[in-house]
Write an enzyme that holds these catalytic residues in place. Structure first.
Site, mmCIF file in Angstrom:
data_model
loop_
_atom_site.group_PDB
_atom_site.id
_atom_site.type_symbol
_atom_site.label_atom_id
_atom_site.label_comp_id
_atom_site.label_asym_id
_atom_site.label_seq_id
_atom_site.Cartn_x
_atom_site.Cartn_y
_atom_site.Cartn_z
ATOM 1 N N ASP A 131 0.842 -1.195 0.000
ATOM 2 C CA ASP A 131 0.000 0.000 0.000
ATOM 3 C C ASP A 131 0.880 1.249 0.000
ATOM 4 O O ASP A 131 1.752 1.401 0.860
ATOM 5 C CB ASP A 131 -0.910 -0.014 1.235
ATOM 6 C CG ASP A 131 -2.073 0.954 1.081
ATOM 7 O OD1 ASP A 131 -2.413 1.317 -0.059
ATOM 8 O OD2 ASP A 131 -2.642 1.351 2.117
ATOM 9 N N HIS A 138 -3.381 14.071 0.991
ATOM 10 C CA HIS A 138 -3.554 13.175 2.130
ATOM 11 C C HIS A 138 -2.326 13.238 3.043
ATOM 12 O O HIS A 138 -2.450 13.405 4.262
ATOM 13 C CB HIS A 138 -3.789 11.744 1.631
ATOM 14 C CG HIS A 138 -3.832 10.713 2.721
ATOM 15 N ND1 HIS A 138 -4.818 10.691 3.684
ATOM 16 C CD2 HIS A 138 -3.012 9.670 3.007
ATOM 17 C CE1 HIS A 138 -4.603 9.676 4.514
ATOM 18 N NE2 HIS A 138 -3.508 9.043 4.122
ATOM 19 N N GLU A 202 -10.382 4.046 4.012
ATOM 20 C CA GLU A 202 -9.485 4.781 3.115
ATOM 21 C C GLU A 202 -9.906 4.497 1.681
ATOM 22 O O GLU A 202 -9.952 3.347 1.246
ATOM 23 C CB GLU A 202 -8.019 4.380 3.351
ATOM 24 C CG GLU A 202 -7.510 4.872 4.705
ATOM 25 C CD GLU A 202 -5.993 4.839 4.841
ATOM 26 O OE1 GLU A 202 -5.355 3.963 4.224
ATOM 27 O OE2 GLU A 202 -5.445 5.697 5.571
ATOM 28 N N GLU A 204 -9.237 4.189 -1.933
ATOM 29 C CA GLU A 204 -8.007 3.962 -2.701
ATOM 30 C C GLU A 204 -8.316 3.297 -4.044
ATOM 31 O O GLU A 204 -9.366 2.686 -4.222
ATOM 32 C CB GLU A 204 -7.048 3.039 -1.924
ATOM 33 C CG GLU A 204 -6.710 3.556 -0.527
ATOM 34 C CD GLU A 204 -5.469 2.904 0.071
ATOM 35 O OE1 GLU A 204 -4.750 2.186 -0.661
ATOM 36 O OE2 GLU A 204 -5.231 3.112 1.269
ATOM 37 N N ASP A 236 -8.883 0.453 2.371
ATOM 38 C CA ASP A 236 -7.878 0.033 3.353
ATOM 39 C C ASP A 236 -8.341 0.482 4.742
ATOM 40 O O ASP A 236 -7.964 1.545 5.221
ATOM 41 C CB ASP A 236 -6.528 0.663 2.970
ATOM 42 C CG ASP A 236 -5.451 0.363 3.990
ATOM 43 O OD1 ASP A 236 -5.482 -0.734 4.575
ATOM 44 O OD2 ASP A 236 -4.571 1.229 4.197
ATOM 45 N N ARG A 240 -7.335 4.086 13.719
ATOM 46 C CA ARG A 240 -6.396 5.198 13.910
ATOM 47 C C ARG A 240 -5.749 5.236 15.288
ATOM 48 O O ARG A 240 -4.608 5.663 15.431
ATOM 49 C CB ARG A 240 -7.128 6.531 13.663
ATOM 50 C CG ARG A 240 -7.693 6.689 12.275
ATOM 51 C CD ARG A 240 -6.624 6.579 11.229
ATOM 52 N NE ARG A 240 -7.172 6.785 9.883
ATOM 53 C CZ ARG A 240 -6.498 6.542 8.765
ATOM 54 N NH1 ARG A 240 -5.261 6.066 8.820
ATOM 55 N NH2 ARG A 240 -7.061 6.749 7.588
ATOM 56 N N GLN A 243 -3.114 2.591 15.301
ATOM 57 C CA GLN A 243 -2.053 3.040 14.393
ATOM 58 C C GLN A 243 -1.161 4.120 15.021
ATOM 59 O O GLN A 243 0.060 4.054 14.953
ATOM 60 C CB GLN A 243 -2.700 3.581 13.110
ATOM 61 C CG GLN A 243 -1.702 3.999 12.033
ATOM 62 C CD GLN A 243 -2.390 4.670 10.838
ATOM 63 O OE1 GLN A 243 -3.605 4.802 10.803
ATOM 64 N NE2 GLN A 243 -1.596 5.090 9.865
ATOM 65 N N LYS A 256 -3.685 -1.567 10.605
ATOM 66 C CA LYS A 256 -3.975 -1.624 9.176
ATOM 67 C C LYS A 256 -4.261 -3.029 8.668
ATOM 68 O O LYS A 256 -4.758 -3.187 7.553
ATOM 69 C CB LYS A 256 -2.748 -1.113 8.396
ATOM 70 C CG LYS A 256 -2.478 0.357 8.555
ATOM 71 C CD LYS A 256 -3.387 1.137 7.660
ATOM 72 C CE LYS A 256 -2.992 2.591 7.618
ATOM 73 N NZ LYS A 256 -3.874 3.325 6.705
ATOM 74 N N THR A 260 -8.791 -5.461 4.521
ATOM 75 C CA THR A 260 -8.746 -4.539 3.392
ATOM 76 C C THR A 260 -9.729 -5.073 2.362
ATOM 77 O O THR A 260 -9.623 -6.229 1.944
ATOM 78 C CB THR A 260 -7.323 -4.468 2.785
ATOM 79 O OG1 THR A 260 -6.408 -4.043 3.801
ATOM 80 C CG2 THR A 260 -7.270 -3.503 1.620
ATOM 81 N N GLU A 374 -9.101 12.679 8.069
ATOM 82 C CA GLU A 374 -8.962 13.990 7.426
ATOM 83 C C GLU A 374 -10.303 14.704 7.324
ATOM 84 O O GLU A 374 -10.391 15.907 7.512
ATOM 85 C CB GLU A 374 -8.474 13.816 5.987
ATOM 86 C CG GLU A 374 -7.046 13.448 5.794
ATOM 87 C CD GLU A 374 -6.825 13.157 4.322
ATOM 88 O OE1 GLU A 374 -6.543 14.089 3.558
ATOM 89 O OE2 GLU A 374 -6.962 11.978 3.928
HETATM 90 CA CA CA Z 1 -3.812 3.004 3.025
#
Ligand code: CA
Length: 428
Positions: A131, A138, A202, A204, A236, A240, A243, A256, A260, A374
């Site tokens: 990834d 971002h 996420e 992606e 993904d 948080r 993480q 993570k 996914t 975000e």
């Molecule tokens: Ca990612």
């Protein structure tokens, strides 16, 4: 100009994203069939195993025919660009209105089935999943939250940053995602273990690797572009709080790797020729690319992506999913060819069926931010949902839907199908 016509009538309606100029491929399961490769055309899916058995591909090379009978894409991906072209030229030919090969086939009713009758699986057996972190907006936004004085680390514009993910927790669209437990560190208190309080998505775009490179060899961006078979939506999922406590100094790990989600349909690069756009421009003051990442033929992709959320209560009240993010793959700072070239630059082999993903795609506006971290600015600007509740991060029962489309030839639309998953409660 109008798009070329197919004898599959649902492929000709103006609203379709699966006309003759798209023809995405995927792996599906359906009752009484086991797992197969399928080709999407309009609202129908062609069972490629049954089509091959029925002689529909008798004019193709034996190795292509054989690869089409497999349950996953790996063998076809290993054959490379010339074989992909031969296969897709044939697919387009047999689906054109004037071609009787499949249209008048005596077993057509068992070779084709409605798309609602199939359940999509992972398109390939993914040996390795990587990834990236290729969106400047971002990386800058996330950096600003954690390091206000120094948002973008010194390496970011010199090389496409990435981490090695886990292929074991890739799941197909529609699979529910269990909220992970993990270790997190509350402010001014010792670490605790329990369900993540900051579940995130996420948005992606992923891509599948074709033949790849041998151990010790590297690919230039130009060579790399021929090893990218096609594109697929990727969510993904990220915890948080787990993480942010674990990531230093080695990067993403348990925050993570619990799940996914991968979309069901892979849009071949050849269907995206019309979506090619100029590679992202480097601004004044940006470092010059090192030669191993530079290619004057490099390109970005104009693919609109969006993300919707529907809470359990919205489902109950039959309120449609709400759009939370809208952005474009062309916003990425690094191109897919550069990602592949960089990945192989030290000689690490990429193998057929490997999955690479872009990282969260975010644009310059608030509405174009591809993750909750975000979008709600770390929970300080919650999003109001139409059921009267608000979100700082995802709650149990929330379902997240990704979608994407590009312009195809002759004004047609190229769709990527669905990539969705619902959050289920943690097991404590
Ligand atoms: Ca990612």
């Amino acid at each position: 100009m109008s798009a070329p016509q197919s004898w599959v009538t649902s492929a000709n309606v103006s609203s379709t994203q699966f006309g003759l100029s798209n023809l995405p491929i995927g792996s599906f399961a359906a009752e009484g069939r086991g797992r197969r490769l399928g080709l999407r055309i309009g609202e129908e899916v062609i069972d490629l195993f049954r089509a091959a058995e029925g002689g529909v591909f008798s004019s193709l090379d034996a190795k292509i025919r054989d690869a089409l009978t497999k349950p996953v894409l790996n063998d076809l991906l290993a054959l490379g660009e010339t074989a992909w072209d031969q296969a897709w030229n044939h697919f387009a030919a047999i689906l054109s209105s004037d071609n009787a090969t499949l249209r008048d086939h005596h077993e057509r009713a068992s070779i084709m089935m409605p798309q609602w009758g199939v359940s999509m699986r992972l398109p390939s057996d993914v040996g390795d999943y990587t990834d990236f972190y290729a969106s400047l907006h971002h990386a800058t936004n996330v950096g600003t939250m954690f390091r206000p004085d120094n948002p973008l680390l010194p390496n970011w514009k010199h090389l496409p940053i990435a981490y090695h993910g886990r292929s074991s927790s890739l799941v197909p669209t529609g699979t529910s995602v269990r909220r992970p437990c993990g270790q997190r560190k509350p402010t001014d208190a010792p670490p605790v273990f329990g369900p993540s309080q900051s579940m995130d998505h996420e948005l992606e775009m992923g891509f599948l690797i074709g033949p790849g490179n041998r151990l010790g060899d590297r690919l230039t961006p130009e060579q790399a572009s021929k090893h990218i078979f096609g594109f697929v939506l990727v969510n993904d999922w990220s915890a948080r709080d787990i993480q942010s406590w674990e990531y230093q100094p080695l990067g993403p790990f348990l925050g993570k790797n619990f799940a996914t989600t991968v979309g069901g349909w892979v849009v071949p690069m050849r269907s995206l020729q019309n979506a090619r756009c100029a590679a992202p421009r480097r601004g004044n003051g940006d470092p010059q690319l090192l030669p191993y990442l530079a290619w004057d033929g490099d390109f970005g992709l104009n693919i609109a992506v969006s993300l919707h959320i529907q809470s359990a209560k919205m489902r109950e009240l039959t309120i449609a999913p709400m759009c939370v993010s809208e952005c474009n793959v062309s916003e990425l700072f690094w191109t897919p060819s550069q990602m592949v070239a960089h990945h192989t630059s030290g000689g690490c082999p990429l193998r057929p069926g490997d999955l690479l993903a872009s990282g969260t795609i975010s644009g310059p506006t608030k509405e174009s931010r591809g993750c909750m971290l975000e979008r709600t600015w770390r929970g300080t600007e919650p999003i109001a949902l139409p059921d009267g509740t608000e979100r700082k991060f995802l709650l149990d029962g929330d379902e997240v839907f990704l979608s994407a489309h590009a312009q195809g030839r002759d004004g047609s639309r190229i769709g990527f199908g669905e990539c969705r998953g619902v959050i289920t409660p943690a097991v404590e």
